[in-house]
Write a protein that holds these residues in place. Structure first.
Motif, PDB file in Angstrom:
ATOM      1  N   ARG A  73       0.826  -1.218   0.000  1.00  0.00           N
ATOM      2  CA  ARG A  73       0.000   0.000   0.000  1.00  0.00           C
ATOM      3  C   ARG A  73       0.852   1.256   0.000  1.00  0.00           C
ATOM      4  NH1 ARG A  73      -3.586  -1.106   5.180  1.00  0.00           N
ATOM      5  NH2 ARG A  73      -1.503  -1.743   5.851  1.00  0.00           N
ATOM      6  N   PHE A  74       2.121   1.110   0.386  1.00  0.00           N
ATOM      7  CA  PHE A  74       3.021   2.266   0.392  1.00  0.00           C
ATOM      8  C   PHE A  74       3.199   2.842  -1.003  1.00  0.00           C
ATOM      9  CE2 PHE A  74       7.250   4.123  -0.022  1.00  0.00           C
ATOM     10  CZ  PHE A  74       7.312   4.968   1.070  1.00  0.00           C
ATOM     11  N   VAL A  75       3.187   1.985  -2.023  1.00  0.00           N
ATOM     12  CA  VAL A  75       3.472   2.434  -3.393  1.00  0.00           C
ATOM     13  C   VAL A  75       2.420   3.417  -3.896  1.00  0.00           C
ATOM     14  CG1 VAL A  75       3.813   1.673  -5.773  1.00  0.00           C
ATOM     15  CG2 VAL A  75       4.768   0.336  -3.889  1.00  0.00           C
ATOM     16  N   THR A  82       7.282   7.269  -5.633  1.00  0.00           N
ATOM     17  CA  THR A  82       7.463   6.128  -6.538  1.00  0.00           C
ATOM     18  C   THR A  82       7.881   6.599  -7.923  1.00  0.00           C
ATOM     19  OG1 THR A  82       5.742   4.917  -5.312  1.00  0.00           O
ATOM     20  CG2 THR A  82       6.344   4.087  -7.500  1.00  0.00           C
ATOM     21  N   ILE A  83       7.234   7.652  -8.417  1.00  0.00           N
ATOM     22  CA  ILE A  83       7.596   8.198  -9.724  1.00  0.00           C
ATOM     23  C   ILE A  83       9.022   8.718  -9.706  1.00  0.00           C
ATOM     24  CG2 ILE A  83       7.106  10.062 -11.361  1.00  0.00           C
ATOM     25  CD1 ILE A  83       4.168   9.760 -10.672  1.00  0.00           C
ATOM     26  N   VAL A  84       9.414   9.358  -8.601  1.00  0.00           N
ATOM     27  CA  VAL A  84      10.762   9.922  -8.504  1.00  0.00           C
ATOM     28  C   VAL A  84      11.818   8.828  -8.548  1.00  0.00           C
ATOM     29  CG1 VAL A  84      12.329  11.042  -6.870  1.00  0.00           C
ATOM     30  CG2 VAL A  84      10.129  12.068  -7.357  1.00  0.00           C
ATOM     31  N   VAL A  85      11.532   7.672  -7.942  1.00  0.00           N
ATOM     32  CA  VAL A  85      12.488   6.571  -7.988  1.00  0.00           C
ATOM     33  C   VAL A  85      12.639   6.051  -9.416  1.00  0.00           C
ATOM     34  CG1 VAL A  85      12.866   4.180  -7.273  1.00  0.00           C
ATOM     35  CG2 VAL A  85      12.206   5.888  -5.595  1.00  0.00           C
ATOM     36  N   VAL A  86      11.525   5.974 -10.148  1.00  0.00           N
ATOM     37  CA  VAL A  86      11.571   5.489 -11.533  1.00  0.00           C
ATOM     38  C   VAL A  86      12.163   6.545 -12.455  1.00  0.00           C
ATOM     39  CG1 VAL A  86      10.174   4.627 -13.448  1.00  0.00           C
ATOM     40  CG2 VAL A  86       9.594   3.981 -11.098  1.00  0.00           C
ATOM     41  N   PRO A  88      14.378   9.544 -11.855  1.00  0.00           N
ATOM     42  CA  PRO A  88      15.146  10.304 -10.850  1.00  0.00           C
ATOM     43  C   PRO A  88      15.396  11.753 -11.222  1.00  0.00           C
ATOM     44  CG  PRO A  88      16.558   8.760 -12.041  1.00  0.00           C
ATOM     45  CD  PRO A  88      15.141   8.418 -12.416  1.00  0.00           C
ATOM     46  N   LEU A  89      15.220  12.137 -12.489  1.00  0.00           N
ATOM     47  CA  LEU A  89      15.398  13.542 -12.847  1.00  0.00           C
ATOM     48  C   LEU A  89      14.357  14.434 -12.175  1.00  0.00           C
ATOM     49  CD1 LEU A  89      16.449  13.908 -16.595  1.00  0.00           C
ATOM     50  CD2 LEU A  89      17.549  14.878 -14.584  1.00  0.00           C
ATOM     51  N   MET A  90      13.265  13.839 -11.695  1.00  0.00           N
ATOM     52  CA  MET A  90      12.251  14.611 -10.985  1.00  0.00           C
ATOM     53  C   MET A  90      12.601  14.790  -9.511  1.00  0.00           C
ATOM     54  SD  MET A  90       8.615  13.343 -12.561  1.00  0.00           S
ATOM     55  CE  MET A  90       7.761  14.610 -11.608  1.00  0.00           C
ATOM     56  N   ARG A  91      13.665  14.131  -9.062  1.00  0.00           N
ATOM     57  CA  ARG A  91      14.031  14.196  -7.650  1.00  0.00           C
ATOM     58  C   ARG A  91      14.339  15.618  -7.179  1.00  0.00           C
ATOM     59  NH1 ARG A  91      13.691  11.094  -2.894  1.00  0.00           N
ATOM     60  NH2 ARG A  91      14.240  12.759  -1.477  1.00  0.00           N
ATOM     61  N   PRO A  92      15.008  16.472  -7.973  1.00  0.00           N
ATOM     62  CA  PRO A  92      15.266  17.831  -7.480  1.00  0.00           C
ATOM     63  C   PRO A  92      14.014  18.586  -7.056  1.00  0.00           C
ATOM     64  CG  PRO A  92      16.632  17.402  -9.380  1.00  0.00           C
ATOM     65  CD  PRO A  92      15.703  16.219  -9.238  1.00  0.00           C
TER      66      PRO A  92
END
Length: 219
Positions: A73-75, A82-86, A88-92
């Motif tokens: 359920r965490f996902v 979750t999207i940021v892990v897939v 990673p350019l969105m991580r900033p």
């Protein structure tokens, strides 16, 4: 110690390191894309730093998943992480989390809610726009029949897309470029809606406060 306490301690300790890793990932990717003429060894080092930062993002996600006790359920409940892990350019874009966590530790925020929304949206738009421009330029510059041939073209396309204007003078032709464009459209609508809603709410509150200060008519 329960999982909630461990989760809070982990998030507090990793807030700044994750922010640094986010900027490192974005910076190394930018250098790799914008300066292709560097020696292969330099690009290898940049890629190594990039994947090292990505590994840190995955570790953070896994640890918070473990401490949450939510199982799968965490996902969906943490879909942005979750999207940021897939992607990673969105991580900033998550850098503002470091600011929010430090403000919570102080017990109070230096900015009102409306100010935080606008600052968050502004910083997110700049970081997201830069990351989107890099992605589009990386995939479009060597594509056949491409119209986005320079980084300046990519920045112009990204700004017009985030602003939901879309002039159409330059457009992506590759699948990855168009996928990035769709993501920019969605994020642009979300950021624009957040800023507009916050500003409208601020005006309503100001006008309502002014009416209360003025008192009833004829007084």
């Amino acid at each position: 110690m329960d999982d909630d306490s461990r989760m809070r301690r982990w998030e507090t300790r990793t807030a700044y390191p994750l922010a640094v890793a986010s900027l490192l990932y974005l910076g190394t990717y930018a250098a790799h894309v914008l300066v292709p003429g560097w020696p292969p060894l330099v690009h290898l080092v940049l890629r190594s730093l990039q994947f090292g930062a990505w590994g840190f993002f995955i570790l953070d996600y896994a640890v918070r998943w473990r401490f949450s006790g939510e199982g799968w359920r965490f996902v969906p409940r943490h879909w942005l992480d979750t999207i940021v892990v897939v992607l990673p350019l969105m991580r900033p874009v998550r850098i503002m989390n470091a600011y929010d966590r430090m403000e919570r530790l102080r017990g109070a925020s230096r900015l009102p809610l409306h100010g935080r929304v606008m600052v968050y949206a502004g910083v997110s738009a700049v970081l997201l726009g830069f990351a989107g421009a890099l992605t589009v330029y990386d995939h479009e510059r060597t594509a056949p029949h491409a119209t986005i041939l320079t980084f300046g073209d990519s920045v112009w396309f990204t700004c017009s897309t985030l602003a939901t204007v879309g002039y159409g003078d330059v457009t992506p032709v590759t699948a990855w470029g168009r996928t990035a464009a769709v993501g920019l459209m969605i994020c642009g609508l979300g950021l624009l809606g957040a800023v507009t809603g916050s500003f409208s709410s601020l005006l309503v509150q100001r006008f309502a406060r002014g009416d209360e200060d003025a008192g009833p008519p004829g007084r």
